[in-house]
Design a protein around this motif. Sequence first.
Motif, PDB file in Angstrom:
ATOM      1  N   PHE A  12       0.927  -1.325  -0.056  1.00 41.47           N
ATOM      2  CA  PHE A  12      -0.020   0.070  -0.036  1.00 41.47           C
ATOM      3  C   PHE A  12       0.824   1.188  -0.022  1.00 41.47           C
ATOM      4  CE2 PHE A  12      -2.461   3.312   2.049  1.00 41.47           C
ATOM      5  CZ  PHE A  12      -3.712   3.238   1.162  1.00 41.47           C
ATOM      6  N   ILE A  13       1.774   1.393   0.772  1.00 42.01           N
ATOM      7  CA  ILE A  13       2.814   2.348   0.928  1.00 42.01           C
ATOM      8  C   ILE A  13       3.496   2.903  -0.593  1.00 42.01           C
ATOM      9  CG2 ILE A  13       4.788   3.084   1.997  1.00 42.01           C
ATOM     10  CD1 ILE A  13       3.853   1.993   4.535  1.00 42.01           C
ATOM     11  N   VAL A  14       3.780   1.561  -1.067  1.00 44.49           N
ATOM     12  CA  VAL A  14       4.691   1.889  -2.376  1.00 44.49           C
ATOM     13  C   VAL A  14       3.750   2.177  -3.574  1.00 44.49           C
ATOM     14  CG1 VAL A  14       5.889   0.630  -4.160  1.00 44.49           C
ATOM     15  CG2 VAL A  14       6.267  -0.015  -1.853  1.00 44.49           C
ATOM     16  N   GLY A  15       2.600   1.662  -3.433  1.00 49.03           N
ATOM     17  CA  GLY A  15       1.572   2.215  -4.408  1.00 49.03           C
ATOM     18  C   GLY A  15       1.164   3.501  -4.204  1.00 49.03           C
ATOM     19  N   THR A  16       0.812   3.874  -3.148  1.00 44.03           N
ATOM     20  CA  THR A  16       0.197   5.357  -2.879  1.00 44.03           C
ATOM     21  C   THR A  16       1.382   6.325  -3.088  1.00 44.03           C
ATOM     22  OG1 THR A  16       0.525   5.017  -0.551  1.00 44.03           O
ATOM     23  CG2 THR A  16      -1.584   4.620  -1.490  1.00 44.03           C
ATOM     24  N   GLY A  17       2.750   5.754  -2.790  1.00 39.05           N
ATOM     25  CA  GLY A  17       3.644   6.831  -3.214  1.00 39.05           C
ATOM     26  C   GLY A  17       4.210   6.974  -4.498  1.00 39.05           C
ATOM     27  N   LEU A  18       3.865   5.828  -5.248  1.00 39.74           N
ATOM     28  CA  LEU A  18       4.020   5.928  -6.840  1.00 39.74           C
ATOM     29  C   LEU A  18       3.106   6.811  -7.302  1.00 39.74           C
ATOM     30  CD1 LEU A  18       5.069   2.468  -7.760  1.00 39.74           C
ATOM     31  CD2 LEU A  18       6.683   4.435  -7.574  1.00 39.74           C
ATOM     32  N   VAL A  19       1.809   6.795  -7.027  1.00 41.88           N
ATOM     33  CA  VAL A  19       0.825   7.614  -7.225  1.00 41.88           C
ATOM     34  C   VAL A  19       1.001   8.994  -6.852  1.00 41.88           C
ATOM     35  CG1 VAL A  19      -1.754   8.149  -6.883  1.00 41.88           C
ATOM     36  CG2 VAL A  19      -1.060   5.900  -7.282  1.00 41.88           C
ATOM     37  N   ALA A  20       1.348   9.405  -5.742  1.00 39.18           N
ATOM     38  CA  ALA A  20       1.753  10.667  -5.294  1.00 39.18           C
ATOM     39  C   ALA A  20       3.024  11.242  -5.989  1.00 39.18           C
ATOM     40  CB  ALA A  20       2.179  10.647  -3.957  1.00 39.18           C
ATOM     41  N   TRP A  21       3.872  10.456  -6.201  1.00 41.73           N
ATOM     42  CA  TRP A  21       5.107  10.887  -7.256  1.00 41.73           C
ATOM     43  C   TRP A  21       4.722  11.410  -8.513  1.00 41.73           C
ATOM     44  CZ3 TRP A  21      10.028  12.076  -6.251  1.00 41.73           C
ATOM     45  CH2 TRP A  21      10.757  12.309  -7.338  1.00 41.73           C
ATOM     46  N   HIS A  22       3.845  10.480  -9.182  1.00 44.32           N
ATOM     47  CA  HIS A  22       3.169  10.915 -10.415  1.00 44.32           C
ATOM     48  C   HIS A  22       2.272  12.119 -10.434  1.00 44.32           C
ATOM     49  CE1 HIS A  22       1.844  10.563 -14.379  1.00 44.32           C
ATOM     50  NE2 HIS A  22       0.532  10.398 -14.089  1.00 44.32           N
ATOM     51  N   GLY A  23       1.723  12.340  -9.469  1.00 40.45           N
ATOM     52  CA  GLY A  23       0.750  13.257  -9.276  1.00 40.45           C
ATOM     53  C   GLY A  23       1.593  14.872  -9.193  1.00 40.45           C
ATOM     54  N   LEU A  24       2.416  14.665  -8.104  1.00 40.30           N
ATOM     55  CA  LEU A  24       3.136  15.776  -7.882  1.00 40.30           C
ATOM     56  C   LEU A  24       4.039  16.226  -8.654  1.00 40.30           C
ATOM     57  CD1 LEU A  24       3.358  15.142  -3.905  1.00 40.30           C
ATOM     58  CD2 LEU A  24       1.631  16.550  -5.231  1.00 40.30           C
ATOM     59  N   THR A  25       4.680  15.506  -9.683  1.00 34.00           N
ATOM     60  CA  THR A  25       5.633  15.984 -10.524  1.00 34.00           C
ATOM     61  C   THR A  25       5.128  15.981 -12.060  1.00 34.00           C
ATOM     62  OG1 THR A  25       6.344  13.466 -10.797  1.00 34.00           O
ATOM     63  CG2 THR A  25       7.415  14.793  -9.135  1.00 34.00           C
ATOM     64  N   PHE A  26       3.882  15.539 -12.281  1.00 36.51           N
ATOM     65  CA  PHE A  26       3.507  15.551 -13.350  1.00 36.51           C
ATOM     66  C   PHE A  26       3.019  17.048 -14.147  1.00 36.51           C
ATOM     67  CE2 PHE A  26      -0.338  16.008 -16.496  1.00 36.51           C
ATOM     68  CZ  PHE A  26      -0.045  15.057 -17.285  1.00 36.51           C
ATOM     69  N   ARG A  27       3.342  17.283 -15.290  1.00 38.14           N
ATOM     70  CA  ARG A  27       3.343  18.393 -15.919  1.00 38.14           C
ATOM     71  C   ARG A  27       2.866  18.238 -17.287  1.00 38.14           C
ATOM     72  NH1 ARG A  27       6.231  22.963 -14.438  1.00 38.14           N
ATOM     73  NH2 ARG A  27       7.751  22.415 -12.471  1.00 38.14           N
ATOM     74  N   THR A  28       1.797  19.285 -17.995  1.00 41.70           N
ATOM     75  CA  THR A  28       1.483  19.063 -19.335  1.00 41.70           C
ATOM     76  C   THR A  28       2.540  19.377 -20.310  1.00 41.70           C
ATOM     77  OG1 THR A  28       0.738  21.245 -19.318  1.00 41.70           O
ATOM     78  CG2 THR A  28      -0.843  19.808 -18.476  1.00 41.70           C
ATOM     79  N   GLU A  29       2.144  19.046 -21.632  1.00 38.13           N
ATOM     80  CA  GLU A  29       3.080  19.467 -22.706  1.00 38.13           C
ATOM     81  C   GLU A  29       3.464  20.936 -22.688  1.00 38.13           C
ATOM     82  OE1 GLU A  29       1.116  18.466 -26.212  1.00 38.13           O
ATOM     83  OE2 GLU A  29       1.022  16.073 -25.669  1.00 38.13           O
ATOM     84  N   GLY A  31       4.169  22.424 -20.073  1.00 38.35           N
ATOM     85  CA  GLY A  31       5.169  22.683 -18.670  1.00 38.35           C
ATOM     86  C   GLY A  31       4.445  23.060 -17.400  1.00 38.35           C
ATOM     87  N   GLU A  32       2.914  23.324 -17.676  1.00 41.05           N
ATOM     88  CA  GLU A  32       2.174  23.507 -16.608  1.00 41.05           C
ATOM     89  C   GLU A  32       1.714  22.432 -15.663  1.00 41.05           C
ATOM     90  OE1 GLU A  32      -0.962  26.112 -18.040  1.00 41.05           O
ATOM     91  OE2 GLU A  32       0.326  27.303 -18.932  1.00 41.05           O
ATOM     92  N   ARG A  33       1.399  22.746 -14.212  1.00 40.52           N
ATOM     93  CA  ARG A  33       0.811  21.661 -13.520  1.00 40.52           C
ATOM     94  C   ARG A  33      -0.575  21.702 -13.609  1.00 40.52           C
ATOM     95  NH1 ARG A  33       4.669  19.599 -10.083  1.00 40.52           N
ATOM     96  NH2 ARG A  33       6.795  20.973 -10.013  1.00 40.52           N
ATOM     97  N   ASP A  34      -1.223  20.116 -13.840  1.00 43.02           N
ATOM     98  CA  ASP A  34      -2.637  20.313 -13.563  1.00 43.02           C
ATOM     99  C   ASP A  34      -3.012  20.003 -12.384  1.00 43.02           C
ATOM    100  OD1 ASP A  34      -5.108  19.757 -14.514  1.00 43.02           O
ATOM    101  OD2 ASP A  34      -4.858  17.602 -15.186  1.00 43.02           O
TER     102      ASP A  34
END
Length: 60
Positions: A12-29, A31-34
Amino acid sequence: MEIPENLVNLIFIVGTGLVAWHGLTFRTEDGERDWVHLLFGCIALLYCFWVLFSDVLGLF
């Protein structure tokens, strides 16, 4: 056969950590954050820390 609680917590910790990492570092084409990715990233990080500190480390 029963799965140990520590293994479930770790998955659970690894799964939610990966989701958090993706959500917090994601940028659109552009360069803006969604805002939706940031929202779900923060929620996932909250649950990741909650399980880590309460169930695994036993601080709460």
